[in-house]
Design an enzyme around this catalytic site. Structure first.
Site, PDB file in Angstrom:
ATOM      1  N   TYR A  93     -67.344  30.140 -13.598  1.00 54.20           N
ATOM      2  CA  TYR A  93     -66.153  29.647 -14.309  1.00 54.20           C
ATOM      3  C   TYR A  93     -65.001  29.446 -13.345  1.00 54.20           C
ATOM      4  O   TYR A  93     -64.943  30.069 -12.266  1.00 54.20           O
ATOM      5  CB  TYR A  93     -65.751  30.589 -15.447  1.00 54.20           C
ATOM      6  CG  TYR A  93     -65.098  31.892 -15.029  1.00 54.20           C
ATOM      7  CD1 TYR A  93     -63.706  32.008 -14.934  1.00 54.20           C
ATOM      8  CD2 TYR A  93     -65.869  33.021 -14.737  1.00 54.20           C
ATOM      9  CE1 TYR A  93     -63.105  33.204 -14.561  1.00 54.20           C
ATOM     10  CE2 TYR A  93     -65.278  34.215 -14.374  1.00 54.20           C
ATOM     11  CZ  TYR A  93     -63.895  34.302 -14.287  1.00 54.20           C
ATOM     12  OH  TYR A  93     -63.295  35.482 -13.916  1.00 54.20           O
ATOM     13  N   CYS A  94     -64.072  28.581 -13.736  1.00 53.36           N
ATOM     14  CA  CYS A  94     -62.802  28.405 -13.027  1.00 53.36           C
ATOM     15  C   CYS A  94     -61.698  28.553 -14.070  1.00 53.36           C
ATOM     16  O   CYS A  94     -61.875  29.260 -15.059  1.00 53.36           O
ATOM     17  CB  CYS A  94     -62.750  27.077 -12.275  1.00 53.36           C
ATOM     18  SG  CYS A  94     -62.939  25.591 -13.307  1.00 53.36           S
ATOM     19  N   TRP A  95     -60.560  27.908 -13.868  1.00 51.05           N
ATOM     20  CA  TRP A  95     -59.451  28.075 -14.810  1.00 51.05           C
ATOM     21  C   TRP A  95     -59.747  27.448 -16.164  1.00 51.05           C
ATOM     22  O   TRP A  95     -59.627  28.083 -17.208  1.00 51.05           O
ATOM     23  CB  TRP A  95     -58.175  27.498 -14.201  1.00 51.05           C
ATOM     24  CG  TRP A  95     -57.024  27.346 -15.160  1.00 51.05           C
ATOM     25  CD1 TRP A  95     -56.324  26.212 -15.418  1.00 51.05           C
ATOM     26  CD2 TRP A  95     -56.434  28.350 -15.994  1.00 51.05           C
ATOM     27  NE1 TRP A  95     -55.342  26.436 -16.357  1.00 51.05           N
ATOM     28  CE2 TRP A  95     -55.383  27.752 -16.732  1.00 51.05           C
ATOM     29  CE3 TRP A  95     -56.703  29.701 -16.201  1.00 51.05           C
ATOM     30  CZ2 TRP A  95     -54.604  28.445 -17.646  1.00 51.05           C
ATOM     31  CZ3 TRP A  95     -55.928  30.403 -17.120  1.00 51.05           C
ATOM     32  CH2 TRP A  95     -54.888  29.776 -17.830  1.00 51.05           C
ATOM     33  N   SER A 101     -65.444  24.556 -11.042  1.00 53.85           N
ATOM     34  CA  SER A 101     -66.692  25.205 -11.462  1.00 53.85           C
ATOM     35  C   SER A 101     -67.854  24.219 -11.483  1.00 53.85           C
ATOM     36  O   SER A 101     -68.976  24.574 -11.122  1.00 53.85           O
ATOM     37  CB  SER A 101     -66.523  25.870 -12.823  1.00 53.85           C
ATOM     38  OG  SER A 101     -66.053  24.964 -13.787  1.00 53.85           O
ATOM     39  N   TYR A 123     -61.671  30.368 -17.672  1.00 50.65           N
ATOM     40  CA  TYR A 123     -60.911  31.603 -17.888  1.00 50.65           C
ATOM     41  C   TYR A 123     -59.905  31.442 -19.023  1.00 50.65           C
ATOM     42  O   TYR A 123     -59.664  32.383 -19.781  1.00 50.65           O
ATOM     43  CB  TYR A 123     -60.194  31.965 -16.586  1.00 50.65           C
ATOM     44  CG  TYR A 123     -59.359  33.220 -16.656  1.00 50.65           C
ATOM     45  CD1 TYR A 123     -59.952  34.465 -16.850  1.00 50.65           C
ATOM     46  CD2 TYR A 123     -57.975  33.163 -16.498  1.00 50.65           C
ATOM     47  CE1 TYR A 123     -59.196  35.626 -16.902  1.00 50.65           C
ATOM     48  CE2 TYR A 123     -57.211  34.322 -16.547  1.00 50.65           C
ATOM     49  CZ  TYR A 123     -57.821  35.548 -16.752  1.00 50.65           C
ATOM     50  OH  TYR A 123     -57.054  36.685 -16.804  1.00 50.65           O
TER      51      TYR A 123
END
Length: 341
Positions: A93-95, A101, A123
């Site tokens: 995952y990323c933001w 991602s 996130y």
């Protein structure tokens, strides 16, 4: 194979998939999904540079710069991801579940990790899901003046089969000027919420949960607003224990603590204690008269807590007299109040 999954699907996995957070080190330090391993696509400085180029030049140039930063790290990404993966599976995952991602997932999948799951919404989706979770289940609040041993009562209730959440334990702080003494470093505020949710998600939503009465802040962290409002509106079971018994418990808990730390804690409340009472408390400390110090500081804390209690509606506070700080006895008093007879 790369597959996109919703945050609900990830969190309901049994067991949870091993998880990689590809955000920058500072983003990860501020807060992350518990259990995640940080393998940052960019350093903090690199991400700032890419963002500047994106804003001032173009998306295409920002992408090119990003690739320049990433290219020398590709073998590192592969090696570290294989350490995290279990049965050749891993989630990323990323933001917001965007380019960072996706690009990372495509790379490690091409390097031999067979099943890569990209968390949709990243996130940000996790944070919203966590905050929404605090709307359930039902809440019961343990009240009581400082020194009542409320955290010990929580543990006794848990041993008796009740559901409890220890906010102060998660916050690494006891919620007063003395609260940081003997505790490890507090988590960042954002990550406190994440850790709190991680305990919350273990609850049976059909049953009530016990929490200790708190102000909205516990040291440097804050209880999420949605949960705090529910706590303020919940029934409070107030253990009314004599001051001397509570002072004795405080002496027990703080015996052996560095006196300098205790003096600093007294200094933090000196304006509220007043000059004379502060000097009396400090003098008692220097004479190893911890009981007198506790009695003096309780004069302030009792008044402070009483004001907070008075802001609640009277019908929401049930006073339960007790002549002891024995946590097992007081846990039974609470349970008898809920299930009389």
């Amino acid at each position: 194979m790369i597959r996109r999954i919703q945050i609900e699907e990830y969190l309901e996995g049994k067991p949870l998939l091993p998880l990689i957070d590809v955000r920058t080190p500072s983003e990860f330090a501020a807060g992350h999904i518990p259990g995640a391993v940080n393998i940052p696509l960019f350093t903090d400085g690199e991400r700032a540079e890419v963002g500047t180029v994106y804003t001032r030049v173009s998306a295409e140039k920002a992408y090119e710069l990003g690739y320049e930063f990433v290219r020398p790290k590709l073998s590192h990404f592969t090696a570290e991801s294989k350490k995290v993966a279990v049965d050749n599976k891993v989630a990323v995952y990323c933001w917001r579940g965007g380019m960072r991602s996706r690009s990372f997932a495509e790379h490690i999948e091409s390097e031999g990790i067979e099943s890569v799951f990209v968390v949709e919404g990243g996130y940000k989706a996790f944070r919203q899901y966590a905050l929404d979770a605090f709307r359930e289940p039902g809440i019961r609040i343990i009240g009581g003046y400082t020194g009542s041993g409320k955290t010990r009562v929580l543990k006794a209730l848990e041993d008796m089969g009740e559901q409890v959440i220890d906010l102060e334990g998660i916050a690494h702080h006891k919620g007063s000027a003395f609260g940081a003494i003997g505790q490890s470093e507090q988590p960042k505020n954002e990550h406190f919420t994440n850790l709190l949710y991680w305990e919350w998600k273990k609850l049976n939503l059909t049953r009530h949960v016990w929490l200790e009465d708190e102000s909205i802040h516990i040291g440097r962290v804050f209880i999420p607003e949605v949960l705090f409002q529910r706590m303020r509106n919940a029934q409070v079971y107030f253990l009314d224990i004599p001051k001397k018994k509570r002072a004795s418990l405080l002496v027990e808990e703080y015996t052996g603590i560095d006196s300098d730390k205790l003096e600093l804690a007294v200094a933090k409340i000196s304006k509220r204690l007043g000059g004379l009472r502060t000097q009396e408390a400090l003098e008692a400390l220097r004479n190893d008269d911890f009981f007198s110090t506790a009695i003096i500081t309780l004069d302030y804390y009792d008044k402070f807590y009483k004001k907070g209690l008075e802001r609640r509606s009277p019908e929401s506070v049930r006073v339960l007299p007790s002549d002891t700080v024995d946590e097992v006895v007081n846990a039974k008093i609470l349970l008898d109040a809920i299930h009389p007879g």
